[in-house]
Design a protein around this motif. Structure first.
Motif, PDB file in Angstrom:
ATOM      1  N   ILE A 140      14.763  -5.585 -32.735  1.00 39.23           N
ATOM      2  CA  ILE A 140      16.037  -7.271 -32.897  1.00 39.23           C
ATOM      3  C   ILE A 140      17.147  -6.934 -33.431  1.00 39.23           C
ATOM      4  O   ILE A 140      17.067  -5.829 -34.667  1.00 39.23           O
ATOM      5  CB  ILE A 140      14.909  -8.275 -33.207  1.00 39.23           C
ATOM      6  CG1 ILE A 140      14.478  -7.768 -34.514  1.00 39.23           C
ATOM      7  CG2 ILE A 140      13.889  -7.954 -32.216  1.00 39.23           C
ATOM      8  CD1 ILE A 140      13.605  -9.338 -35.056  1.00 39.23           C
ATOM      9  N   HIS A 141      18.422  -8.003 -33.011  1.00 39.69           N
ATOM     10  CA  HIS A 141      19.057  -8.111 -34.109  1.00 39.69           C
ATOM     11  C   HIS A 141      19.796  -9.707 -33.836  1.00 39.69           C
ATOM     12  O   HIS A 141      19.092 -10.169 -32.288  1.00 39.69           O
ATOM     13  CB  HIS A 141      20.209  -7.125 -33.266  1.00 39.69           C
ATOM     14  CG  HIS A 141      20.580  -6.640 -32.303  1.00 39.69           C
ATOM     15  ND1 HIS A 141      20.209  -6.550 -31.236  1.00 39.69           N
ATOM     16  CD2 HIS A 141      21.963  -8.151 -31.825  1.00 39.69           C
ATOM     17  CE1 HIS A 141      20.784  -6.152 -30.247  1.00 39.69           C
ATOM     18  NE2 HIS A 141      21.745  -7.467 -30.533  1.00 39.69           N
ATOM     19  N   SER A 157      22.207 -12.506 -32.670  1.00 39.88           N
ATOM     20  CA  SER A 157      23.354 -13.061 -32.076  1.00 39.88           C
ATOM     21  C   SER A 157      24.339 -13.418 -32.605  1.00 39.88           C
ATOM     22  O   SER A 157      24.613 -14.314 -33.225  1.00 39.88           O
ATOM     23  CB  SER A 157      23.278 -13.338 -30.457  1.00 39.88           C
ATOM     24  OG  SER A 157      23.124 -15.191 -30.496  1.00 39.88           O
ATOM     25  N   ALA A 208      21.061 -16.838 -32.224  1.00 41.52           N
ATOM     26  CA  ALA A 208      19.503 -16.586 -31.681  1.00 41.52           C
ATOM     27  C   ALA A 208      19.098 -15.256 -31.930  1.00 41.52           C
ATOM     28  O   ALA A 208      20.216 -14.275 -31.904  1.00 41.52           O
ATOM     29  CB  ALA A 208      20.149 -16.868 -30.201  1.00 41.52           C
ATOM     30  N   GLU A 212      18.119 -11.453 -29.888  1.00 36.45           N
ATOM     31  CA  GLU A 212      17.856 -10.900 -29.334  1.00 36.45           C
ATOM     32  C   GLU A 212      17.585  -9.420 -29.622  1.00 36.45           C
ATOM     33  O   GLU A 212      17.466  -8.824 -30.738  1.00 36.45           O
ATOM     34  CB  GLU A 212      19.610 -11.022 -28.481  1.00 36.45           C
ATOM     35  CG  GLU A 212      20.212 -11.903 -28.429  1.00 36.45           C
ATOM     36  CD  GLU A 212      21.785 -11.268 -28.202  1.00 36.45           C
ATOM     37  OE1 GLU A 212      22.184  -9.749 -28.908  1.00 36.45           O
ATOM     38  OE2 GLU A 212      22.823 -12.095 -27.653  1.00 36.45           O
ATOM     39  N   ASP A 228      15.952  -5.802 -28.055  1.00 41.31           N
ATOM     40  CA  ASP A 228      16.261  -4.395 -27.245  1.00 41.31           C
ATOM     41  C   ASP A 228      15.337  -4.205 -25.940  1.00 41.31           C
ATOM     42  O   ASP A 228      14.766  -5.222 -25.843  1.00 41.31           O
ATOM     43  CB  ASP A 228      15.808  -3.293 -28.001  1.00 41.31           C
ATOM     44  CG  ASP A 228      16.019  -2.238 -27.307  1.00 41.31           C
ATOM     45  OD1 ASP A 228      15.556  -1.503 -25.865  1.00 41.31           O
ATOM     46  OD2 ASP A 228      17.030  -1.450 -27.818  1.00 41.31           O
ATOM     47  N   PRO A 229      16.782  -4.776 -24.582  1.00 40.25           N
ATOM     48  CA  PRO A 229      16.191  -4.506 -23.311  1.00 40.25           C
ATOM     49  C   PRO A 229      14.667  -4.030 -23.292  1.00 40.25           C
ATOM     50  O   PRO A 229      14.217  -4.067 -21.940  1.00 40.25           O
ATOM     51  CB  PRO A 229      17.153  -4.392 -22.547  1.00 40.25           C
ATOM     52  CG  PRO A 229      18.822  -4.273 -23.202  1.00 40.25           C
ATOM     53  CD  PRO A 229      18.311  -4.317 -24.478  1.00 40.25           C
TER      54      PRO A 229
END
Length: 99
Positions: free
Chosen positions: A58-59, A61, A65, A67, A69-70
């Motif tokens: 995760i990180h 944005s 928010a 985000e 990893d997909p």
């Protein structure tokens, strides 16, 4: 495509589920947090967040928010929001049903 594999803790799974808006993940019982104060829960989830960030799962944005990893979204999301679910039972005459 190469197989995808990663390991996360119960706390990390709980946090990812919350961020993804999952109501339930079959087989995961969130009662591991039962008995924790709000302060203690905050510490546990903060630690989980830092761990996920350190591994770049995760990180943040630019909008502030979170985000994810997909690939992590695909794997965790498919557990909490599957397209199809199946329930298998085995019934033996004279015995209890097993799932």
């Amino acid at each position: 495509m190469a197989p995808v594999s990663f390991t996360i803790s119960n706390e990390e799974l709980f946090l990812l589920g919350k961020v993804l808006g999952l109501k339930d993940i079959p087989g995961f019982e969130p009662d591991i947090f039962e008995g924790l104060s709000q302060y203690e829960l905050g510490l546990v989830l903060g630690s989980a967040e830092r761990s996920l960030r350190a591994r770049e799962y995760i990180h943040g944005s630019e909008e502030g928010a979170v985000e994810i990893d997909p690939v992590v979204v695909a794997l965790i999301g498919s557990c909490g929001i599957p397209d199809v679910s199946f329930l298998a039972t085995c019934t033996v005459p004279g015995q209890d049903t097993e799932m």
